[in-house]
Design a protein around this motif. Structure first.
Motif, PDB file in Angstrom:
ATOM      1  N   LEU A  32       0.831  -1.204   0.000  1.00  0.00           N
ATOM      2  CA  LEU A  32       0.000   0.000   0.000  1.00  0.00           C
ATOM      3  C   LEU A  32       0.867   1.257   0.000  1.00  0.00           C
ATOM      4  O   LEU A  32       0.560   2.243  -0.671  1.00  0.00           O
ATOM      5  N   ALA A  33       1.956   1.219   0.753  1.00  0.00           N
ATOM      6  CA  ALA A  33       2.827   2.391   0.863  1.00  0.00           C
ATOM      7  C   ALA A  33       3.567   2.688  -0.427  1.00  0.00           C
ATOM      8  O   ALA A  33       4.030   3.813  -0.641  1.00  0.00           O
ATOM      9  N   SER A  34       3.690   1.689  -1.310  1.00  0.00           N
ATOM     10  CA  SER A  34       4.385   1.904  -2.577  1.00  0.00           C
ATOM     11  C   SER A  34       3.602   2.810  -3.520  1.00  0.00           C
ATOM     12  O   SER A  34       4.150   3.326  -4.492  1.00  0.00           O
ATOM     13  N   ASP A  35       2.318   2.997  -3.241  1.00  0.00           N
ATOM     14  CA  ASP A  35       1.483   3.910  -4.016  1.00  0.00           C
ATOM     15  C   ASP A  35       1.668   5.319  -3.453  1.00  0.00           C
ATOM     16  O   ASP A  35       1.350   5.569  -2.290  1.00  0.00           O
ATOM     17  N   PRO A  36       2.177   6.257  -4.251  1.00  0.00           N
ATOM     18  CA  PRO A  36       2.445   7.605  -3.737  1.00  0.00           C
ATOM     19  C   PRO A  36       1.214   8.324  -3.200  1.00  0.00           C
ATOM     20  O   PRO A  36       1.343   9.258  -2.407  1.00  0.00           O
ATOM     21  N   SER A  37       0.025   7.886  -3.626  1.00  0.00           N
ATOM     22  CA  SER A  37      -1.196   8.536  -3.146  1.00  0.00           C
ATOM     23  C   SER A  37      -1.592   8.079  -1.754  1.00  0.00           C
ATOM     24  O   SER A  37      -2.514   8.631  -1.153  1.00  0.00           O
ATOM     25  N   ASN A  38      -0.912   7.056  -1.234  1.00  0.00           N
ATOM     26  CA  ASN A  38      -1.225   6.523   0.097  1.00  0.00           C
ATOM     27  C   ASN A  38      -0.168   6.946   1.114  1.00  0.00           C
ATOM     28  O   ASN A  38       1.010   7.108   0.776  1.00  0.00           O
ATOM     29  N   SER A  39      -0.605   7.118   2.352  1.00  0.00           N
ATOM     30  CA  SER A  39       0.314   7.241   3.487  1.00  0.00           C
ATOM     31  C   SER A  39      -0.085   6.147   4.467  1.00  0.00           C
ATOM     32  O   SER A  39      -1.237   6.070   4.890  1.00  0.00           O
ATOM     33  N   VAL A  40       0.863   5.267   4.807  1.00  0.00           N
ATOM     34  CA  VAL A  40       0.533   4.018   5.491  1.00  0.00           C
ATOM     35  C   VAL A  40       1.387   3.853   6.742  1.00  0.00           C
ATOM     36  O   VAL A  40       2.594   4.114   6.735  1.00  0.00           O
ATOM     37  N   VAL A  41       0.746   3.390   7.815  1.00  0.00           N
ATOM     38  CA  VAL A  41       1.464   3.102   9.053  1.00  0.00           C
ATOM     39  C   VAL A  41       1.069   1.710   9.529  1.00  0.00           C
ATOM     40  O   VAL A  41      -0.081   1.288   9.388  1.00  0.00           O
ATOM     41  N   LEU A  42       2.041   0.992  10.063  1.00  0.00           N
ATOM     42  CA  LEU A  42       1.831  -0.345  10.615  1.00  0.00           C
ATOM     43  C   LEU A  42       2.021  -0.294  12.122  1.00  0.00           C
ATOM     44  O   LEU A  42       3.064   0.154  12.604  1.00  0.00           O
ATOM     45  N   LEU A  43       1.025  -0.739  12.864  1.00  0.00           N
ATOM     46  CA  LEU A  43       1.082  -0.796  14.327  1.00  0.00           C
ATOM     47  C   LEU A  43       1.210  -2.250  14.756  1.00  0.00           C
ATOM     48  O   LEU A  43       0.337  -3.071  14.450  1.00  0.00           O
ATOM     49  N   ASP A  44       2.290  -2.572  15.437  1.00  0.00           N
ATOM     50  CA  ASP A  44       2.523  -3.930  15.929  1.00  0.00           C
ATOM     51  C   ASP A  44       1.882  -4.049  17.311  1.00  0.00           C
ATOM     52  O   ASP A  44       2.402  -3.539  18.298  1.00  0.00           O
ATOM     53  N   LEU A  45       0.754  -4.751  17.353  1.00  0.00           N
ATOM     54  CA  LEU A  45      -0.002  -4.863  18.603  1.00  0.00           C
ATOM     55  C   LEU A  45       0.266  -6.174  19.336  1.00  0.00           C
ATOM     56  O   LEU A  45      -0.370  -6.462  20.345  1.00  0.00           O
ATOM     57  N   ASP A  46       1.178  -6.970  18.830  1.00  0.00           N
ATOM     58  CA  ASP A  46       1.602  -8.156  19.574  1.00  0.00           C
ATOM     59  C   ASP A  46       2.667  -7.688  20.561  1.00  0.00           C
ATOM     60  O   ASP A  46       3.873  -7.735  20.293  1.00  0.00           O
ATOM     61  N   LEU A  47       2.211  -7.204  21.724  1.00  0.00           N
ATOM     62  CA  LEU A  47       3.094  -6.486  22.645  1.00  0.00           C
ATOM     63  C   LEU A  47       4.162  -7.366  23.278  1.00  0.00           C
ATOM     64  O   LEU A  47       5.195  -6.864  23.724  1.00  0.00           O
ATOM     65  N   ALA A  48       3.933  -8.665  23.314  1.00  0.00           N
ATOM     66  CA  ALA A  48       4.913  -9.554  23.932  1.00  0.00           C
ATOM     67  C   ALA A  48       5.929 -10.092  22.923  1.00  0.00           C
ATOM     68  O   ALA A  48       7.136 -10.046  23.155  1.00  0.00           O
ATOM     69  N   LEU A  49       5.439 -10.574  21.782  1.00  0.00           N
ATOM     70  CA  LEU A  49       6.316 -11.286  20.848  1.00  0.00           C
ATOM     71  C   LEU A  49       6.273 -10.723  19.430  1.00  0.00           C
ATOM     72  O   LEU A  49       6.636 -11.409  18.477  1.00  0.00           O
TER      73      LEU A  49
END
Length: 412
Positions: free
Chosen positions: A161-178
């Motif tokens: 998704l981030a490779s498309d210049p029209s998108n701004s993308v963030v990934l949140l890692d919610l596996d807080l332990a592992l």
């Protein structure tokens, strides 16, 4: 800069004006056209710059500011007027709205409230984009069990998704332990979700972005805590605010959920537009999907967001067919990802996403098509053999066993 809102602001207070400017600077869909410190000059500023939005902080002189709102509403009807004040006086709020203000924001202004107000103005001015409202699409990726490839999908979907210049993308890692999204991206983040959560009341959009790690694909990452004990420091209230800020800042938010399906995971799923449930064609995975779907039926609206994604289709030894899995689950399988174990091992060990390591691989193409489907660029690809609709609950609960009554009722 198409569909970018152009703003002009007036605030006699230098401190609050600078704070507002700092918040606005973190919004990619906003351009600060002009600023003013005197109410008397603001009409001339609007005449010269002709912005989309006029922002008026009224605490300097509420009576004069309300008169200004009324004057501008008649003289510049094309300019949407937003008003802010530290006062909670209902009469003052009513006066500003009657004078012509489109939105009233209490001071101190929460960044997510400002972003929401601007999004409403944007929808009114620009309408929908490709048939959809402008805003953030939230996708949670969850695994029916560990090791099914949920994190691999979350990371590579985000990079795609981030490779498309029209998108701004963030990934949140919610596996807080592992969680290991940072490993997949070969990054050493300076800040984590715990750091953001502990400073949430002081964050604006600009500080939030500085707390994220940016990958070469333009994907931003907010990773899990470094220390295991720090995972206890993130509350549901913290996560709600973090998600609100991320939604206000980015066009796409991907959340890699943990496998525990605890309060933070369920909160994220409740706020999501789509929940990709990743499974494989084996009995333990499918049995877990059934259990989860049954539980989600008790949570209003959650089950409708679930999209089943079958990973590693075509791997040797799979005794359960796609058709059988579809009939058993009682719903269409939304997507199939081909088995490419060798490539996935390489990209994981190298810390390089598929789009960079293996751009022509079948698995990369499939994830690219999945990204297009989720964003409405194409319809989902469902094989013809997935036409059956009946649920075969007994196939998962054992010979002669009966599925719980709730499951049977939901199958009707």
């Amino acid at each position: 800069m198409s569909n970018v809102l152009r703003l002009a602001i007036v605030d006699p207070n230098d401190a609050t004006r600078e704070s507002l400017k700092s918040t606005l600077m973190g919004l990619e869909t906003v351009w600060l056209e002009a600023e003013c410190s005197r109410y008397a000059f603001f009409k001339d500023v609007l005449e010269q710059t002709n912005p989309d939005v006029g922002f008026i902080a009224i605490d300097g002189d509420p009576d004069e500011a309300v008169r200004l709102v009324e004057e501008l509403a008649h003289a510049k009807p094309s300019v949407s007027l937003l008003v802010s004040s530290s006062s909670t006086d209902g009469n003052l709020i009513l006066r500003t709205m009657r004078a012509g203000a489109k939105e009233f924001l209490p001071n101190p202004i929460k960044p997510e409230d400002l972003a929401s107000a601007l999004q409403r103005v944007s929808r009114t001015k620009f309408g929908a984009v490709d048939g959809k409202n402008r805003g953030c699409q939230v996708t949670v990726v969850a695994g029916a069990t560990g090791g099914v490839g949920a994190t691999s999908l979350a990371v590579n979907l985000g990079c795609q998704l981030a490779s498309d210049p029209s998108n701004s993308v963030v990934l949140l890692d919610l596996d807080l332990a592992l969680g290991d999204a940072d490993v997949f991206l070969d990054s050493i983040p300076e800040y984590t979700l715990t750091d953001v959560a502990q400073n949430i009341t002081r964050l604006d959009f600009t500080l939030l972005k500085r707390s994220l790690t940016k990958h070469s694909t333009n994907l931003y990452l907010l990773p899990r805590p470094v220390q295991l004990e720090d995972s206890q420091l993130v509350t549901t209230d913290d996560l709600t605010r973090v998600i609100g800020l991320l939604k206000a800042t980015f066009s796409h938010l991907i959340i890699d959920a943990s496998k525990s399906f605890q309060s933070l995971d369920l909160l994220a799923m409740e706020q999501a537009d789509n929940v990709l449930m990743v499974t494989q064609l084996d009995l333990p995975c499918l049995r877990n999907v059934v259990r989860l779907l049954m539980s989600f039926e008790q949570m209003g609206g959650l089950n409708e967001k679930i999209k089943i994604v079958v990973n590693r289709v075509g791997q040797g030894g799979a005794s359960i067919s796609i058709k059988k899995a579809q009939e058993t689950l009682g719903r269409e399988i939304y997507w199939q990802l081909p088995n490419d174990y060798k490539t996935m091992i390489e990209v994981r060990n190298n810390g390089v996403p598929l789009i960079e390591q293996a751009p022509k691989a079948a698995i990369t193409s499939s994830i690219s098509q999945l990204a297009d489907s989720l964003t409405g660029k194409q319809s989902s690809v469902a094989p013809a053999e997935l036409a059956g609709k009946g649920r075969n609950w007994l196939g998962l609960w054992g010979k002669g066993a009966k599925a719980p009554e709730a499951a049977a009722q939901s199958a009707e």
